[in-house]
Design an enzyme around this catalytic site. Structure first.
Site, PDB file in Angstrom:
ATOM      1  N   GLU A   1       0.828  -1.201   0.000  1.00  0.00           N
ATOM      2  CA  GLU A   1       0.000   0.000   0.000  1.00  0.00           C
ATOM      3  C   GLU A   1       0.865   1.255   0.000  1.00  0.00           C
ATOM      4  O   GLU A   1       1.945   1.263   0.587  1.00  0.00           O
ATOM      5  CB  GLU A   1      -0.909   0.002   1.244  1.00  0.00           C
ATOM      6  CG  GLU A   1      -1.726  -1.273   1.392  1.00  0.00           C
ATOM      7  CD  GLU A   1      -2.340  -1.447   2.778  1.00  0.00           C
ATOM      8  OE1 GLU A   1      -2.559  -0.428   3.455  1.00  0.00           O
ATOM      9  OE2 GLU A   1      -2.577  -2.604   3.175  1.00  0.00           O
TER      10      GLU A   1
ATOM     11  N   GLU B   1      -9.759   5.742   3.007  1.00  0.00           N
ATOM     12  CA  GLU B   1     -10.075   4.957   4.200  1.00  0.00           C
ATOM     13  C   GLU B   1     -10.010   5.863   5.412  1.00  0.00           C
ATOM     14  O   GLU B   1      -9.139   6.735   5.494  1.00  0.00           O
ATOM     15  CB  GLU B   1      -9.084   3.805   4.358  1.00  0.00           C
ATOM     16  CG  GLU B   1      -9.299   2.986   5.629  1.00  0.00           C
ATOM     17  CD  GLU B   1      -8.237   1.903   5.825  1.00  0.00           C
ATOM     18  OE1 GLU B   1      -8.266   1.242   6.882  1.00  0.00           O
ATOM     19  OE2 GLU B   1      -7.362   1.740   4.940  1.00  0.00           O
TER      20      GLU B   1
END
Length: 419
Positions: A222, A333
């Site tokens: 990520e 997120e």
């Protein structure tokens, strides 16, 4: 007897006072960390440097020899030879124009990090953001510092929106492609400074490169930007990376806070502040993130912007990702910790505006691409969007023109429709 009794009493009184005096030096922080444990962990993280640079945001950047970086403490990398450049780049990565839109207020090539104004690291070193005692005190434990909690990945097929709030409060608004064979992903990511209400919450925008299933063996790479008061001690927007090979159970971490990721770049500090940032109805800025698998060596490389090759995750760290990825996700997120009354917090995602507000207001990802088996960047097929709670944060996709595959996303968190 009386004299002896008096001496014994004085002895115990002195002993109690010694314990009282010594205890604060042995235990520090609200969670009872010992100073010895803190010092040992700081010694593991903060390697001896050739130069240190004070950043305007309060960070201290240490210039550490490449061969002394944390990566090589990993058991699989003890005898690892640093690869100073990828063998191959994805086709077209350097042929793209820096100007991909005619929006007059959009900025492209002047994203930087704040510490650059006070110096740069020498050759054969890498910049590492120094970890402080206070950083460790904010963590749940020394061992959990820099580690993401489980249940932090969006699972579009298996998640029921009504149950998501029980999954440690992680909420998402993403675009994704699945059930394929992928060797990387790229996007231009609009950068903002979202408000984060609670110290243990965060807000981020990132790319996920995923392999395996969503159980105990998930592999994930990520990268993107984040605001995380608990991790960094402030509300600055920062560049970050993350990796795990077992669904966040025991492997991986943010940035260079554990062994694994091998950095080769001396100009970009992982966890360093990004500047400048976008403003509502004003200039918009974005960063380019590219993650791809070197077809020859098998390592997963990270590029920031159009010229900074940051480093790589060695293929040996992974099981599924040692071959390829099966799913790519792009998006936002947040962690919603809720209040005692069960109310959603006001932590923002992206710009804090809903997707339908569009340019200059909502945050975006554009030029969303994947790397295929021929090591070429291409527009993904069968792109889908997903959000856990669309009344809190949402996503709206588009395609075509200079932006290619793109989407707006985000939201304010608590509002009349997101109680």
């Amino acid at each position: 007897m009386a004299a002896n009794s008096t001496r014994v009493s004085y002895f115990f009184l002195a002993l109690v006072m010694t314990v009282v005096i010594l205890t604060p030096s042995l235990v520090s922080g609200d969670n009872g960390f010992t100073d010895l444990k803190i010092r040992k962990h700081l010694k593991r993280l903060n390697k001896p440097s050739l130069k240190s640079i004070k950043s305007p945001d309060g960070d201290m950047i240490d210039c550490v020899p490449i061969t002394d970086q944390p990566a090589f403490a990993h058991p699989l990398l003890i005898n690892h030879t640093v690869q100073m450049r990828p063998s191959l780049y994805p086709e077209s990565v350097f042929s793209e124009s820096k100007v991909s839109s005619n929006k007059k207020n959009q900025k492209f090539s002047d994203i930087t990090q704040l510490w650059h104004v006070n110096g740069k690291c020498p050759k054969n070193t890498i910049p590492i953001r120094r970890t402080k005692k206070q950083d460790l005190y904010r963590a749940n434990s020394v061992e959990k510092f820099g580690v993401k909690s489980q249940k932090s990945i969006p699972k579009p097929k298996s998640y029921e929106p009504a149950s998501v709030l029980t999954q440690n409060g992680h909420q998402h608004a993403i675009m994704y492609v699945e059930d394929g064979v992928f060797y990387g992903a790229k996007a231009k990511i609009n950068v903002w400074k979202p408000d984060v209400e609670m110290p243990n919450e965060f807000s981020l925008a990132q790319i996920w490169v995923l392999g395996g299933n969503f159980n105990s063996d998930l592999n994930s790479i990520e990268a993107g930007w984040q605001v995380s008061p608990q991790l960094y001690g402030d509300n600055h927007t920062r560049l970050f990376t993350y990796w795990t090979s077992d669904a966040y159970q025991g492997t991986g971490c943010y940035n260079l806070l554990c062994s694994g990721f091998v950095q080769i770049n001396r100009e970009i500090a992982m966890g360093g502040s990004i500047s400048p940032l976008s403003n509502y109805r004003s200039s918009q800025y974005d960063i380019t993130i590219l993650i791809w698998k070197d077809p020859k060596e098998g390592h997963w490389w990270l590029q920031f912007g159009e010229k900074y090759i940051i480093g790589y995750w060695p293929a040996s760290l992974f099981s599924y990702l040692s071959e390829s990825a099966s799913m790519i996700e792009w998006g936002g997120e947040v962690v919603n910790s809720q209040s005692e009354e069960g109310q959603h917090t006001t932590t923002q995602m992206g710009s804090g505006r809903f997707a339908e507000e569009g340019w200059g207001k909502a945050s975006y990802f554009k030029n969303v691409q994947v790397v295929d088996g021929s090591n070429e960047l291409r527009n993904p097929d069968n792109l889908q969007v997903f959000t856990d709670q669309e009344n809190c944060y949402n996503v709206k996709s588009g395609n075509g023109g200079s932006w290619g595959s793109h989407f707006y996303y985000g939201g304010p968190g608590r509002n009349p429709n997101c109680p």
